[in-house]
Design a protein around this motif. Structure first.
Motif, PDB file in Angstrom:
ATOM      1  N   LEU A 238       3.502   3.864   4.307  1.00  0.00           N
ATOM      2  CA  LEU A 238       3.015   2.690   3.381  1.00  0.00           C
ATOM      3  C   LEU A 238       4.132   1.591   3.833  1.00  0.00           C
ATOM      4  O   LEU A 238       5.276   1.904   4.108  1.00  0.00           O
ATOM      5  CB  LEU A 238       3.689   2.956   2.311  1.00  0.00           C
ATOM      6  CG  LEU A 238       3.616   2.061   1.255  1.00  0.00           C
ATOM      7  CD1 LEU A 238       2.358   1.248   0.638  1.00  0.00           C
ATOM      8  CD2 LEU A 238       4.312   2.403  -0.242  1.00  0.00           C
ATOM      9  N   THR A 239       3.636   0.248   3.870  1.00  0.00           N
ATOM     10  CA  THR A 239       4.400  -0.965   4.178  1.00  0.00           C
ATOM     11  C   THR A 239       4.229  -1.863   2.875  1.00  0.00           C
ATOM     12  O   THR A 239       3.035  -2.295   2.750  1.00  0.00           O
ATOM     13  CB  THR A 239       3.951  -1.543   5.577  1.00  0.00           C
ATOM     14  OG1 THR A 239       4.596  -0.443   6.698  1.00  0.00           O
ATOM     15  CG2 THR A 239       5.042  -2.649   6.067  1.00  0.00           C
ATOM     16  N   LEU A 240       5.312  -2.326   2.522  1.00  0.00           N
ATOM     17  CA  LEU A 240       5.429  -3.348   1.540  1.00  0.00           C
ATOM     18  C   LEU A 240       6.015  -4.922   2.259  1.00  0.00           C
ATOM     19  O   LEU A 240       6.735  -4.899   2.758  1.00  0.00           O
ATOM     20  CB  LEU A 240       6.321  -3.043   0.373  1.00  0.00           C
ATOM     21  CG  LEU A 240       6.010  -1.790  -0.442  1.00  0.00           C
ATOM     22  CD1 LEU A 240       7.135  -1.556  -1.500  1.00  0.00           C
ATOM     23  CD2 LEU A 240       4.657  -1.605  -0.765  1.00  0.00           C
ATOM     24  N   VAL A 241       5.078  -5.674   2.087  1.00  0.00           N
ATOM     25  CA  VAL A 241       5.472  -7.060   2.787  1.00  0.00           C
ATOM     26  C   VAL A 241       5.274  -8.118   1.576  1.00  0.00           C
ATOM     27  O   VAL A 241       4.320  -7.788   0.677  1.00  0.00           O
ATOM     28  CB  VAL A 241       4.621  -7.543   4.016  1.00  0.00           C
ATOM     29  CG1 VAL A 241       5.119  -6.432   4.991  1.00  0.00           C
ATOM     30  CG2 VAL A 241       3.254  -7.287   3.817  1.00  0.00           C
ATOM     31  N   GLY A 242       5.785  -9.371   1.886  1.00  0.00           N
ATOM     32  CA  GLY A 242       5.660 -10.660   0.936  1.00  0.00           C
ATOM     33  C   GLY A 242       4.338 -11.132   1.105  1.00  0.00           C
ATOM     34  O   GLY A 242       3.603 -11.084   2.128  1.00  0.00           O
ATOM     35  N   THR A 243       3.744 -11.761  -0.009  1.00  0.00           N
ATOM     36  CA  THR A 243       2.436 -12.579   0.020  1.00  0.00           C
ATOM     37  C   THR A 243       2.572 -13.772   0.878  1.00  0.00           C
ATOM     38  O   THR A 243       1.594 -14.231   1.292  1.00  0.00           O
ATOM     39  CB  THR A 243       2.059 -12.875  -1.192  1.00  0.00           C
ATOM     40  OG1 THR A 243       3.340 -13.523  -1.850  1.00  0.00           O
ATOM     41  CG2 THR A 243       1.698 -11.555  -2.164  1.00  0.00           C
ATOM     42  N   ASP A 244       3.878 -14.121   1.240  1.00  0.00           N
ATOM     43  CA  ASP A 244       3.746 -15.288   2.143  1.00  0.00           C
ATOM     44  C   ASP A 244       3.295 -14.974   3.466  1.00  0.00           C
ATOM     45  O   ASP A 244       3.091 -15.939   4.245  1.00  0.00           O
ATOM     46  CB  ASP A 244       5.426 -15.603   2.420  1.00  0.00           C
ATOM     47  CG  ASP A 244       6.146 -16.377   1.167  1.00  0.00           C
ATOM     48  OD1 ASP A 244       5.238 -16.721   0.275  1.00  0.00           O
ATOM     49  OD2 ASP A 244       7.332 -16.395   0.973  1.00  0.00           O
ATOM     50  N   LEU A 245       3.148 -13.783   4.037  1.00  0.00           N
ATOM     51  CA  LEU A 245       2.491 -13.536   5.221  1.00  0.00           C
ATOM     52  C   LEU A 245       1.034 -13.604   5.111  1.00  0.00           C
ATOM     53  O   LEU A 245       0.572 -13.487   6.371  1.00  0.00           O
ATOM     54  CB  LEU A 245       2.980 -12.016   5.686  1.00  0.00           C
ATOM     55  CG  LEU A 245       3.003 -11.740   7.106  1.00  0.00           C
ATOM     56  CD1 LEU A 245       3.831 -12.509   7.979  1.00  0.00           C
ATOM     57  CD2 LEU A 245       3.107 -10.109   7.186  1.00  0.00           C
ATOM     58  N   LEU A 246       0.740 -13.532   3.962  1.00  0.00           N
ATOM     59  CA  LEU A 246      -0.985 -13.713   3.967  1.00  0.00           C
ATOM     60  C   LEU A 246      -1.575 -14.940   4.661  1.00  0.00           C
ATOM     61  O   LEU A 246      -0.857 -16.082   4.500  1.00  0.00           O
ATOM     62  CB  LEU A 246      -1.501 -13.538   2.367  1.00  0.00           C
ATOM     63  CG  LEU A 246      -1.393 -12.007   1.817  1.00  0.00           C
ATOM     64  CD1 LEU A 246      -1.668 -12.180   0.253  1.00  0.00           C
ATOM     65  CD2 LEU A 246      -2.481 -11.008   2.611  1.00  0.00           C
ATOM     66  N   HIS A 247      -2.574 -14.865   5.085  1.00  0.00           N
ATOM     67  CA  HIS A 247      -3.368 -16.103   5.862  1.00  0.00           C
ATOM     68  C   HIS A 247      -4.844 -15.772   5.739  1.00  0.00           C
ATOM     69  O   HIS A 247      -5.280 -14.602   5.990  1.00  0.00           O
ATOM     70  CB  HIS A 247      -2.779 -16.533   7.162  1.00  0.00           C
ATOM     71  CG  HIS A 247      -3.148 -15.391   8.308  1.00  0.00           C
ATOM     72  ND1 HIS A 247      -4.427 -15.136   8.660  1.00  0.00           N
ATOM     73  CD2 HIS A 247      -2.367 -14.343   8.607  1.00  0.00           C
ATOM     74  CE1 HIS A 247      -4.225 -14.132   9.613  1.00  0.00           C
ATOM     75  NE2 HIS A 247      -2.819 -13.735   9.629  1.00  0.00           N
ATOM     76  N   GLY A 248      -5.753 -17.099   6.026  1.00  0.00           N
ATOM     77  CA  GLY A 248      -6.883 -16.910   6.163  1.00  0.00           C
ATOM     78  C   GLY A 248      -7.296 -16.554   7.574  1.00  0.00           C
ATOM     79  O   GLY A 248      -6.543 -16.732   8.555  1.00  0.00           O
ATOM     80  N   SER A 249      -8.604 -16.352   7.700  1.00  0.00           N
ATOM     81  CA  SER A 249      -9.183 -16.130   9.049  1.00  0.00           C
ATOM     82  C   SER A 249      -9.140 -17.178  10.079  1.00  0.00           C
ATOM     83  O   SER A 249      -9.128 -16.956  11.294  1.00  0.00           O
ATOM     84  CB  SER A 249     -10.489 -15.482   8.989  1.00  0.00           C
ATOM     85  OG  SER A 249     -11.517 -16.621   8.410  1.00  0.00           O
ATOM     86  N   ARG A 250      -8.861 -18.570   9.601  1.00  0.00           N
ATOM     87  CA  ARG A 250      -8.888 -19.664  10.532  1.00  0.00           C
ATOM     88  C   ARG A 250      -7.443 -20.215  10.607  1.00  0.00           C
ATOM     89  O   ARG A 250      -7.352 -21.382  11.287  1.00  0.00           O
ATOM     90  CB  ARG A 250      -9.758 -20.527   9.859  1.00  0.00           C
ATOM     91  CG  ARG A 250     -11.205 -20.433   9.874  1.00  0.00           C
ATOM     92  CD  ARG A 250     -12.111 -21.420   9.264  1.00  0.00           C
ATOM     93  NE  ARG A 250     -13.567 -21.207   9.330  1.00  0.00           N
ATOM     94  CZ  ARG A 250     -14.583 -21.912   8.999  1.00  0.00           C
ATOM     95  NH1 ARG A 250     -14.048 -23.278   8.520  1.00  0.00           N
ATOM     96  NH2 ARG A 250     -15.768 -21.415   8.915  1.00  0.00           N
ATOM     97  N   GLU A 251      -6.453 -19.613  10.267  1.00  0.00           N
ATOM     98  CA  GLU A 251      -5.049 -20.052  10.358  1.00  0.00           C
ATOM     99  C   GLU A 251      -4.472 -19.240  11.401  1.00  0.00           C
ATOM    100  O   GLU A 251      -3.988 -18.269  11.340  1.00  0.00           O
ATOM    101  CB  GLU A 251      -4.344 -19.858   9.068  1.00  0.00           C
ATOM    102  CG  GLU A 251      -4.801 -20.488   7.849  1.00  0.00           C
ATOM    103  CD  GLU A 251      -3.829 -20.056   6.679  1.00  0.00           C
ATOM    104  OE1 GLU A 251      -2.693 -20.264   6.655  1.00  0.00           O
ATOM    105  OE2 GLU A 251      -4.657 -19.550   5.778  1.00  0.00           O
ATOM    106  N   ILE A 252      -4.581 -20.190  12.713  1.00  0.00           N
ATOM    107  CA  ILE A 252      -4.043 -19.450  13.910  1.00  0.00           C
ATOM    108  C   ILE A 252      -2.558 -19.063  13.951  1.00  0.00           C
ATOM    109  O   ILE A 252      -1.878 -17.989  14.473  1.00  0.00           O
ATOM    110  CB  ILE A 252      -4.291 -20.385  14.934  1.00  0.00           C
ATOM    111  CG1 ILE A 252      -6.045 -20.518  15.119  1.00  0.00           C
ATOM    112  CG2 ILE A 252      -3.906 -19.949  16.553  1.00  0.00           C
ATOM    113  CD1 ILE A 252      -6.518 -21.534  16.077  1.00  0.00           C
ATOM    114  N   GLU A 253      -1.858 -20.402  13.610  1.00  0.00           N
ATOM    115  CA  GLU A 253      -0.173 -20.184  13.736  1.00  0.00           C
ATOM    116  C   GLU A 253       0.433 -19.214  12.759  1.00  0.00           C
ATOM    117  O   GLU A 253       1.183 -18.257  13.275  1.00  0.00           O
ATOM    118  CB  GLU A 253       0.388 -21.513  13.457  1.00  0.00           C
ATOM    119  CG  GLU A 253       0.228 -22.570  14.707  1.00  0.00           C
ATOM    120  CD  GLU A 253       0.790 -22.208  15.622  1.00  0.00           C
ATOM    121  OE1 GLU A 253       1.734 -21.552  16.236  1.00  0.00           O
ATOM    122  OE2 GLU A 253       0.121 -22.428  16.887  1.00  0.00           O
TER     123      GLU A 253
END
Length: 308
Positions: A238-253
């Motif tokens: 299990l890994t817990l990470v912040g929601t700041d890492l979430l991104h959509g499929s079109r966000e390249i950076e």
């Protein structure tokens, strides 16, 4: 500082006497520091249990306790409760009585009693190990009992869980996911599509590490995104990470950063959760090995330029 209050202790079904042993001398403080890496004098001390007379062979110990002011180890934030152990010394003992040492490994049977829903949203419990069952509570229809089994012997400080309305859930496919017994991602706010896009790299990382460094050591792998969490919390399977890492499929950076972070997070399943340091002072070596694995994956996945 969180305080664990022990109400009672049983050994093989028989009530047992217990006491909390505080650090009283400099020698004891040095011993605690070398054993756990913690030089704090503000905890409740080690729990010492007197085994009742006539009890021999295997011992089943049951400890009834509760946690007061859980400010570390166990975190309540945004309607979600989760562990924040970081595979650090004296972190597990802040929320559960245990032998908080990397050398003390065992299998685990974890049960979580959670509400069926909160505010109209279904409540999910995600933990180390493999999901075994989800059944209604025998005495309260508004609650459920969720069971996870950790069949690979692991230390208490590598256990973790998150529970709350993690309504954005998805399963990831690929050869790496099949080899790991299944890969799953969970996020709050119904952000399943973002969790899917962010964790798309995880099966490839699992496949690469298994091929280059040996089979994945656990039955499944889960990634949980938690609001307000800074950094990465590594637990067994299990890994817990912040929601700041979430991104959509079109966000390249954003995808580049997420792949670096999750590539290292997956590597820590080998060096960090499964393989740990013999002494707390050697954690740097385990971290370095995980970093080496992650660097090799970055080179494989993104090329030599990104590795540099």
């Amino acid at each position: 500082m969180a305080i664990i209050v022990v109400r009672s202790v049983w050994v093989n079904g028989q009530t047992a006497e217990f006491r909390r042993q505080q650090v009283k001398t400099r020698r004891q403080l040095v011993h605690k520091l070398l054993r756990t890496g913690d030089d704090s004098l503000h905890d409740e001390g080690d729990l010492e249990i007197t085994v009742p007379q006539g009890q021999t062979g295997s011992l089943k110990v049951r400890i009834e306790y509760y946690v007061v002011r859980p400010q570390s180890g166990l975190v309540f934030r945004g309607g979600i409760v989760y562990t924040e152990t970081h595979v650090n010394p004296s972190s597990a003992r802040r929320w559960v009585p245990c032998l908080d040492d990397m050398g003390e490994r065992s299998t685990w049977d974890l049960f979580f009693v959670v509400p069926a829903s909160v505010g109209g949203e279904a409540v999910t419990a995600v933990a180390s190990g493999e999901l075994s069952s989800v059944v209604p509570h025998p005495h309260d229809v508004a609650r459920r009992v969720v069971r996870y089994i950790v069949s690979t012997a692991t230390a208490a400080c590598t256990l973790g869980f998150a529970a709350g309305p993690l309504t954005g859930a998805c399963a990831l496919g690929g050869a790496g996911a099949e080899a790991a017994g299944g890969v799953f991602a969970f996020a709050p706010g119904g952000r399943a599509a973002d969790a899917q896009a962010t964790c798309a790299v995880v099966p490839e990382a699992l496949e690469f590490y298994a091929r280059e460094f040996g089979a994945y050591p656990y039955a499944t792998y889960k990634v949980v995104f938690v609001e307000g969490l800074a950094g990465v919390v590594t637990c067994a399977a299990l890994t817990l990470v912040g929601t700041d890492l979430l991104h959509g499929s079109r966000e390249i950076e954003a995808a580049y950063e997420a792949r670096r972070v999750l590539g290292l997070a997956v590597a820590r399943q080998w060096f960090g959760a499964f393989v740990g340091a013999a002494a707390w002072g050697d954690q740097w070596l385990v971290a370095g090995l995980a970093g080496f694995m992650a660097a090799q994956f970055v080179r494989h996945h993104l090329g030599a330029n990104e590795q540099r």
